[in-house]
Design an enzyme around this catalytic site. Structure first.
Site, PDB file in Angstrom:
ATOM      1  N   ASP A 194      26.175  21.198 -62.273  1.00 24.43           N
ATOM      2  CA  ASP A 194      26.588  22.443 -61.805  1.00 24.43           C
ATOM      3  C   ASP A 194      27.374  22.363 -60.307  1.00 24.43           C
ATOM      4  OD1 ASP A 194      25.804  25.386 -61.791  1.00 24.43           O
ATOM      5  OD2 ASP A 194      24.974  24.792 -59.808  1.00 24.43           O
ATOM      6  N   GLU A 254      31.045  20.817 -63.921  1.00 22.12           N
ATOM      7  CA  GLU A 254      31.619  22.288 -63.921  1.00 22.12           C
ATOM      8  C   GLU A 254      32.463  22.118 -62.593  1.00 22.12           C
ATOM      9  OE1 GLU A 254      30.084  26.905 -63.296  1.00 22.12           O
ATOM     10  OE2 GLU A 254      29.371  25.242 -61.958  1.00 22.12           O
TER      11      GLU A 254
HETATM   12  C1  GLC Z   1      27.318  27.804 -61.497  1.00 24.16           C
HETATM   13  C2  GLC Z   1      26.457  28.225 -62.449  1.00 24.16           C
HETATM   14  C3  GLC Z   1      26.059  29.836 -62.228  1.00 24.16           C
HETATM   15  C4  GLC Z   1      25.338  29.641 -60.831  1.00 24.16           C
HETATM   16  C5  GLC Z   1      26.119  28.964 -59.674  1.00 24.16           C
HETATM   17  C6  GLC Z   1      25.346  28.607 -58.565  1.00 24.16           C
HETATM   18  O1  GLC Z   1      28.489  28.208 -61.332  1.00 24.16           O
HETATM   19  O2  GLC Z   1      27.045  28.138 -63.925  1.00 24.16           O
HETATM   20  O3  GLC Z   1      25.431  30.406 -63.088  1.00 24.16           O
HETATM   21  O4  GLC Z   1      25.120  31.022 -60.417  1.00 24.16           O
HETATM   22  O5  GLC Z   1      26.531  27.463 -60.351  1.00 24.16           O
HETATM   23  O6  GLC Z   1      24.245  27.719 -58.887  1.00 24.16           O
END
Ligand code: GLC
Length: 515
Positions: A194, A254
């Site tokens: 994440d 991500e």
């Molecule tokens: C990432 C997740 C999202 C979350 C954010 C903070 O972007 O995909 O859903 O709110 O991180 O953890």
């Protein structure tokens, strides 16, 4: 290459609260997911990524983690998790877990200890406490700093209930190494990381001229320290079963950027094995724009051993049917053409699944679910909605529980009368049950496409006109997506089409051909 399965896989994303409820409380869980495993096997996916299911106050849907090495009782137990992993393996399906290293929940014992211990303590140094805040803004809206009772402030790039870890304190990487080993030891095949472009902040925490949050390189995103950090995680992944399945364990970061060049540093060999490619769904339904995105994306990955999975949907973005049928979800009074959006989303599915490399499918995408835009404010759960006073609707609309069967709510999702987010009354024709019975359904399109998608083979553009996307994958496979107003001739044997071929390939329709 023995088993780098993730180079060419279709991975299904489960958002646990909304996939399937086995306990009858209106919220999804592992028991529900286990019961629906045959559905995933039938769909043909090779792995399942679970968004967080760890103990959490669920202030950000579980991305606020209070304990990285357990299961929240609302979702089940560690034994339920193990049972899912074992049963999934029986279907040849691997499991990927979501690691949230940028921040935790304010309910995490380490943050509670930091509050207790006070300014200057080693406990506080696990987080980013200062006597004065800088001007950074939270990605969810409002300031990125919150003051505590003794006057100090802590940094949170997201909600105030999500304090950022201090990755410059060696205890933090050491703790996360234990966390990833905990899950790898339990048999998971991979990690989804994440906010992978977060973690390290500029140690000077400088004020910025434009404090509006953005995914550009900045004092809080895309710091150079990440490269060495992910090389260390790669070494851990590769240390698992090196003799049997080299590269069997994987991780996908991500990484958001506003330009594709922002991702270049992650494509150096020896780092994170995969970096999500979000540019496909950030691109408008326009042939030239899509061609540009695909060309630059393939170019980036071609010079590297890093895989950039294609995505048109996830739990953070407006569902494709709505996006392609009405544009970005900025306001409540969206004029969505669901029929148009559905036609385009089906064409986009054949594009997604024909491109080289792996693809991620977000639960409900295979059902062609639209975004739910009329959730009553009282039910809205996303901190984005609450931190912006409702100015931004947030992401609840793509997180509504899945309709499985029946003609009315809760569509087989739960034994309870209602679901944690309300479902629309119009989803009867979109249930899994209804779509399984309809050969032309979006579900059957996905299923057939996953079974027939090209694997391996090169990629080469074909010129069929400015408003047409056409390419080959190795010998004999062609994908054509018609974005022009003209109906095109279909040349070759049809493997699959995203809609009826009426005298040719109509606008907003895709076809796979064998030549
Ligand atoms: C990432 C997740 C999202 C979350 C954010 C903070 O972007 O995909 O859903 O709110 O991180 O953890």
């Amino acid at each position: 290459m023995l088993s780098q399965w993730w180079r060419d896989a279709v991975v299904y994303q489960v958002y646990p609260r909304s996939f399937a409820d086995g306990s009858g409380d209106g919220t999804g869980d592992f028991a529900g997911a286990l019961a629906r495993l045959p559905y995933l096997a039938d769909l043909g996916v090779e792995a399942v990524w679970f968004s967080p299911f760890y103990p959490s106050p669920l202030a950000d849907g579980g991305y606020d983690v209070a304990d990285y090495c357990d299961v929240d009782p609302r979702f089940g137990t560690l034994a339920d998790f193990d049972a899912f992993v074992a049963a999934a393996a029986g279907h040849g399906i691997r499991v990927i877990v979501d690691i949230v290293p940028n921040h935790c929940s304010s309910a995490h014992p380490a943050f509670q200890a930091a509050l207790e211990a006070g300014p200057g303590s080693p406990e506080r140094d696990l987080f980013i406490f200062r006597d004065q805040p800088n001007n950074w803004q939270s990605i969810f809206g409002g300031p990125a700093w919150t003051q505590v009772a003794d006057g100090q402030w802590y940094l949170h790039l997201f909600d105030s209930s999500q304090p950022d870890w201090n990755w410059r304190n060696p205890a933090v990487p050491a703790m996360f190494e234990k966390v990833i080993r905990f899950w790898l030891d339990r048999g998971v095949a991979g990690l989804r990381v994440d906010v992978a472009h977060g973690l390290f902040k500029d140690p000077d925490l400088p004020d910025v001229p434009d404090p509006a949050p953005s995914d550009r390189p900045s004092p809080w995103f895309h710091r150079p320290e990440l490269i060495g950090h992910y090389a260390s995680w790669r070494a851990i992944l590769d240390s698992y079963s090196p003799d049997v399945f080299p590269g069997e364990r994987t991780a996908v970061g991500e990484f958001w950027g506003t330009e594709i060049t922002h991702l270049e540093p992650y494509f150096r060999p020896g780092g994170m094995p995969q970096a999500f490619n979000f540019f496909l769904f950030q691109t408008a339904w326009d042939a030239a724009a899509l061609r540009h995105t695909i060309t630059t994306s393939i170019g980036l990955a071609a010079e590297s051993d890093v895989v950039a999975p294609w995505v048109i949907s996830n739990h953070d973005v407006v569902r494709p049917v709505t996006r392609y049928g009405g544009g970005p979800l900025a306001a409540r009074d969206l004029d969505v053409d669901v029929a148009l959006g559905t036609r385009r989303a089906r064409a986009a599915a054949l594009l997604l699944l024909a491109l080289p490399g792996s693809a991620y499918v977000y639960q409900g995408e295979e059902l062609g679910l639209p975004e739910v835009i009329d959730i009553p404010d009282a039910f809205r759960d996303d901190p984005v909605f609450h931190r912006t006073g409702g100015a931004r609707l947030g992401r609840d609309g793509c997180r509504v529980p899945i309709p499985w069967s029946g003609a009315s709510k809760p569509y087989g999702f739960t034994e309870a009368e209602s679901t944690w987010l309300p479902q629309p009354t119009t989803w009867g024709p979109l249930t899994v049950e209804a779509q399984q019975a309809d050969p032309g359904s979006t579900l059957n399109l996905y299923k057939r496409a996953i079974a027939a998608r090209p694997r391996g083979g090169g990629f080469a553009w074909l010129d069929r006109g400015d408003d047409v996307i056409a390419f080959t994958r190795g010998d004999g496979f062609t994908c054509v997506v018609n974005l022009s107003a003209e109906t095109l001739p279909v040349e070759g044997e049809v493997i699959l089409a995203s809609g009826p071929l009426e005298g040719g390939l109509p606008q907003d329709t895709a076809v796979w051909l064998r030549s």
